[in-house]
Design an enzyme around this catalytic site. Structure first.
Site, PDB file in Angstrom:
ATOM      1  N   TYR A   1      -0.826   4.586  -2.674  1.00 19.03           N
ATOM      2  CA  TYR A   1      -0.501   3.206  -2.305  1.00 19.03           C
ATOM      3  C   TYR A   1      -1.637   2.585  -1.481  1.00 19.03           C
ATOM      4  O   TYR A   1      -1.404   1.794  -0.576  1.00 19.03           O
ATOM      5  CB  TYR A   1       0.850   3.138  -1.578  1.00 19.03           C
ATOM      6  CG  TYR A   1       1.945   3.819  -2.372  1.00 19.03           C
ATOM      7  CD1 TYR A   1       2.453   3.221  -3.522  1.00 19.03           C
ATOM      8  CD2 TYR A   1       2.420   5.089  -2.039  1.00 19.03           C
ATOM      9  CE1 TYR A   1       3.423   3.853  -4.288  1.00 19.03           C
ATOM     10  CE2 TYR A   1       3.389   5.734  -2.802  1.00 19.03           C
ATOM     11  CZ  TYR A   1       3.881   5.108  -3.922  1.00 19.03           C
ATOM     12  OH  TYR A   1       4.826   5.734  -4.698  1.00 19.03           O
TER      13      TYR A   1
ATOM     14  N   GLY B   1       9.627  10.848  -4.183  1.00 20.28           N
ATOM     15  CA  GLY B   1       9.976  10.457  -2.819  1.00 20.28           C
ATOM     16  C   GLY B   1       9.643  11.451  -1.737  1.00 20.28           C
ATOM     17  O   GLY B   1       9.797  11.137  -0.549  1.00 20.28           O
TER      18      GLY B   1
ATOM     19  N   ARG C   1      -0.917  -0.854   3.723  1.00 19.15           N
ATOM     20  CA  ARG C   1       0.224  -0.102   4.261  1.00 19.15           C
ATOM     21  C   ARG C   1       0.465  -0.339   5.760  1.00 19.15           C
ATOM     22  O   ARG C   1       1.615  -0.565   6.156  1.00 19.15           O
ATOM     23  CB  ARG C   1       0.093   1.393   3.970  1.00 19.15           C
ATOM     24  CG  ARG C   1       0.048   1.713   2.474  1.00 19.15           C
ATOM     25  CD  ARG C   1       0.178   3.200   2.181  1.00 19.15           C
ATOM     26  NE  ARG C   1       1.487   3.694   2.564  1.00 19.15           N
ATOM     27  CZ  ARG C   1       1.748   4.394   3.662  1.00 19.15           C
ATOM     28  NH1 ARG C   1       0.788   4.742   4.474  1.00 19.15           N
ATOM     29  NH2 ARG C   1       2.981   4.765   3.924  1.00 19.15           N
TER      30      ARG C   1
ATOM     31  N   ARG D   1       3.328  10.074  -4.045  1.00 20.80           N
ATOM     32  CA  ARG D   1       2.622  10.236  -2.777  1.00 20.80           C
ATOM     33  C   ARG D   1       2.267  11.696  -2.470  1.00 20.80           C
ATOM     34  O   ARG D   1       1.164  11.985  -2.008  1.00 20.80           O
ATOM     35  CB  ARG D   1       3.525   9.698  -1.658  1.00 20.80           C
ATOM     36  CG  ARG D   1       2.872   9.619  -0.306  1.00 20.80           C
ATOM     37  CD  ARG D   1       3.912   9.292   0.776  1.00 20.80           C
ATOM     38  NE  ARG D   1       4.785   8.201   0.405  1.00 20.80           N
ATOM     39  CZ  ARG D   1       4.559   6.917   0.700  1.00 20.80           C
ATOM     40  NH1 ARG D   1       3.502   6.584   1.400  1.00 20.80           N
ATOM     41  NH2 ARG D   1       5.415   5.986   0.317  1.00 20.80           N
TER      42      ARG D   1
ATOM     43  N   CYS E   1      -8.374 -13.248   7.530  1.00 22.63           N
ATOM     44  CA  CYS E   1      -7.857 -14.265   8.436  1.00 22.63           C
ATOM     45  C   CYS E   1      -6.338 -14.220   8.517  1.00 22.63           C
ATOM     46  O   CYS E   1      -5.643 -15.112   8.034  1.00 22.63           O
ATOM     47  CB  CYS E   1      -8.346 -15.634   7.994  1.00 22.63           C
ATOM     48  SG  CYS E   1     -10.130 -15.696   8.010  1.00 22.63           S
ATOM     49  N   GLU E   2      -5.828 -13.147   9.085  1.00 21.95           N
ATOM     50  CA  GLU E   2      -4.400 -12.937   9.297  1.00 21.95           C
ATOM     51  C   GLU E   2      -4.276 -12.007  10.502  1.00 21.95           C
ATOM     52  O   GLU E   2      -5.014 -11.021  10.581  1.00 21.95           O
ATOM     53  CB  GLU E   2      -3.752 -12.183   8.116  1.00 21.95           C
ATOM     54  CG  GLU E   2      -3.811 -12.851   6.782  1.00 21.95           C
ATOM     55  CD  GLU E   2      -2.624 -13.767   6.513  1.00 21.95           C
ATOM     56  OE1 GLU E   2      -1.644 -13.748   7.290  1.00 21.95           O
ATOM     57  OE2 GLU E   2      -2.704 -14.494   5.519  1.00 21.95           O
TER      58      GLU E   2
HETATM   59  C1  LIG Z   1       7.778   4.881  -6.375  1.00 23.91           C
HETATM   60  C2  LIG Z   1       8.587   5.710  -7.281  1.00 23.91           C
HETATM   61  C3  LIG Z   1       8.353   7.092  -7.382  1.00 23.91           C
HETATM   62  C4  LIG Z   1       7.329   7.819  -6.553  1.00 23.91           C
HETATM   63  O1  LIG Z   1       7.628   7.810  -5.211  1.00 23.91           O
HETATM   64  P1  LIG Z   1       6.763   8.711  -4.205  1.00 23.91           P
HETATM   65  O2  LIG Z   1       7.397   8.466  -2.901  1.00 23.91           O
HETATM   66  O3  LIG Z   1       5.368   8.224  -4.259  1.00 23.91           O
HETATM   67  O4  LIG Z   1       6.893  10.116  -4.659  1.00 23.91           O
HETATM   68  C5  LIG Z   1       9.094   7.814  -8.289  1.00 23.91           C
HETATM   69  N1  LIG Z   1      10.034   7.205  -9.064  1.00 23.91           N
HETATM   70  C6  LIG Z   1      10.296   5.888  -8.982  1.00 23.91           C
HETATM   71  C7  LIG Z   1      11.330   5.308  -9.845  1.00 23.91           C
HETATM   72  C8  LIG Z   1       9.583   5.099  -8.087  1.00 23.91           C
HETATM   73  O5  LIG Z   1       9.856   3.796  -8.010  1.00 23.91           O
END
Ligand SMILES: *Cc1c(COP(=O)(O)O)cnc(C)c1O
Length: 415
Positions: free
Chosen positions: A371, A239, A312, A276, A342-343
């Site tokens: 992503y 995350g 995204r 990410r 076409c959106e």
């Molecule tokens: C999507 C996800 C991640 C990775 O998230 P990032 O923001 O890309 O680091 C890690 N663990 C779980 C369970 C996820 O669903």
């Protein structure tokens, strides 16, 4: 260290001119820097080098097997969310004892595949799932190692679609009920309790939410220990955000320090699931300007990459820098950069101030490594684009551009 740089007026990826690749593979394509991928993985992993840990790269961020291969070689494992991702990770040579399996909707065939592959553990997201895993493990004569994905009810202060640790979220089991569920799990014959897991969201740019989550998880682990549970693994999810525009996310070093300080005395092996932060800024999307068009109220730059190639901006309203592959002196104008789909939701940028674009020129959509291709589709019957990996002064096609035959390969007109 940045491997997408201008040399003179020309954008390079490491030692390769972006335009040169275009001449040989056409547009659009995703372009990844091997040096950046390795650098990001190593920086992240080394933050935790003083504690037992496994960096389980979140495969969903970018699942090309060439990229999984890079992280596997650097000692990384995988965080998977489907049987398909398990297949990819194994095919890329990743070690099953470094694979953790998250997701709210694991199917029986996927659970069987993971059990037979002897993955490290299942991150269980519901009481029913726990029972199915127990049954399947019994049927296959296996013991399933599990962690419960605990929902700590923490607001990660990110986009609602990528917040996963709030009370109203579909993910995990509420922290207040987690202990009871662990007690239930202890009674199940084919389950081995291996750890505790949580993941609160994506593109998190503040340290506070991580701190709160870790504090709550630690409390739970301490209570569990007092009840005699052995917690070998503490999976703190992924995350960590990246700068797309003006964001200033914590450096992995500060992020790691917060996590390690929070749980250092628990004696667990840490599992991290970064996605990410490893791949996001290691890739760009290269697209060609087809037309420019003056509308009544707006000016448009119409490019050959659409929302099917990179969704995204459409679904999260996310920002990606867009810059010319060949820089020239020209005035800045305000435009929407849109695709051929076409959106009306098909755009890469809205109301963006950028150098006036010309038909035929190349644009680089920055920070597209996470992503990006992973979320691509064939919508509007558009073949999916190529993926290219640069290593020094060479490049490799790590996924061929799809052709028209690929579009209908699985289809059949009934007799
Ligand atoms: C999507 C996800 C991640 C990775 O998230 P990032 O923001 O890309 O680091 C890690 N663990 C779980 C369970 C996820 O669903």
């Amino acid at each position: 260290m940045h491997h997408f740089q201008y040399k003179g007026n020309e954008l390079y990826c490491e030692g390769v001119a972006v335009e040169r690749i275009t001449k040989e593979v056409g547009t659009p394509f995703y372009l990844y820097s091997n040096a950046t991928l390795e650098h990001h993985f190593k920086v992240f992993d080394e933050v935790f080098s003083d504690v037992p840990h496994i960096t389980c790269y979140a495969v969903k961020a970018n699942s090309n097997i060439a990229i999984l291969d890079i992280f596997g070689r650097l000692g990384g494992g995988a965080d998977i969310v489907s049987g398909g991702e398990l297949f990819r990770a194994l095919r890329a040579g990743m070690s099953p004892d470094k694979i953790v399996y998250s997701g709210v909707g694991k199917k029986v065939d996927e659970i069987d595949f993971a059990l037979k592959s002897d993955i490290l553990m299942f991150n269980v997201e519901s009481p029913q799932e726990l029972r199915v895993i127990n049954d399947r493990a019994g049927a296959l004569g296996k013991k399933a190692r599990i962690a419960i994905r605990v929902n700590p009810d923490v607001d990660p202060k990110t986009h609602p679609y990528i917040s996963t640790g709030l009370k109203k979220s579909k993910f995990g089991i509420d922290i207040k009920r987690a202990l009871d569920e662990y007690r239930n799990a202890r009674e199940l014959k084919n389950i081995e309790i291996a750890g505790v897991d949580c993941h609160i969201g994506s593109q998190i740019t503040e340290i506070g939410p991580f701190k709160d989550a870790v504090r709550k998880i630690k409390e739970l682990v301490l209570t569990m220990k007092s009840e005699g549970f052995e917690i070998k693994y503490l999976d703190l999810g992924g995350g960590l955000g990246i700068p797309y525009n003006a964001e200033e996310p914590p450096h992995p070093f500060d992020y790691g320090k917060t996590l390690m300080e929070g749980v250092s005395d628990l004696g667990c092996t840490l599992i991290l699931e970064p996605g990410r932060v490893i791949v996001g800024n290691a890739g760009i999307l290269v697209t060609k300007v087809l037309y420019t068009k003056e509308g009544e109220e707006k000016s448009f730059v119409i490019v050959d990459a659409g929302m099917n190639d990179m969704i995204r901006p459409s679904i999260y309203g996310s920002f990606h820098f867009i810059q010319p592959v060949i820089k020239e002196e020209r005035k800045d104008v305000m435009v929407d950069v849109v695709g051929p789909i076409c959106e009306s939701g098909d755009f890469l940028a809205k109301e963006r101030q950028m150098p006036e674009a010309r038909p035929g020129e190349l644009l680089a959509v920055m920070s597209a490594g996470a992503y990006g291709f992973a979320m691509a589709s064939n919508y509007n019957s558009r073949p999916r684009v190529a993926e290219i990996l640069v290593q020094g002064d060479q490049y490799h096609v790590i996924r061929k551009r799809e052709g028209y035959e690929d579009l209908i390969r699985m289809e059949k007109i009934p007799d």
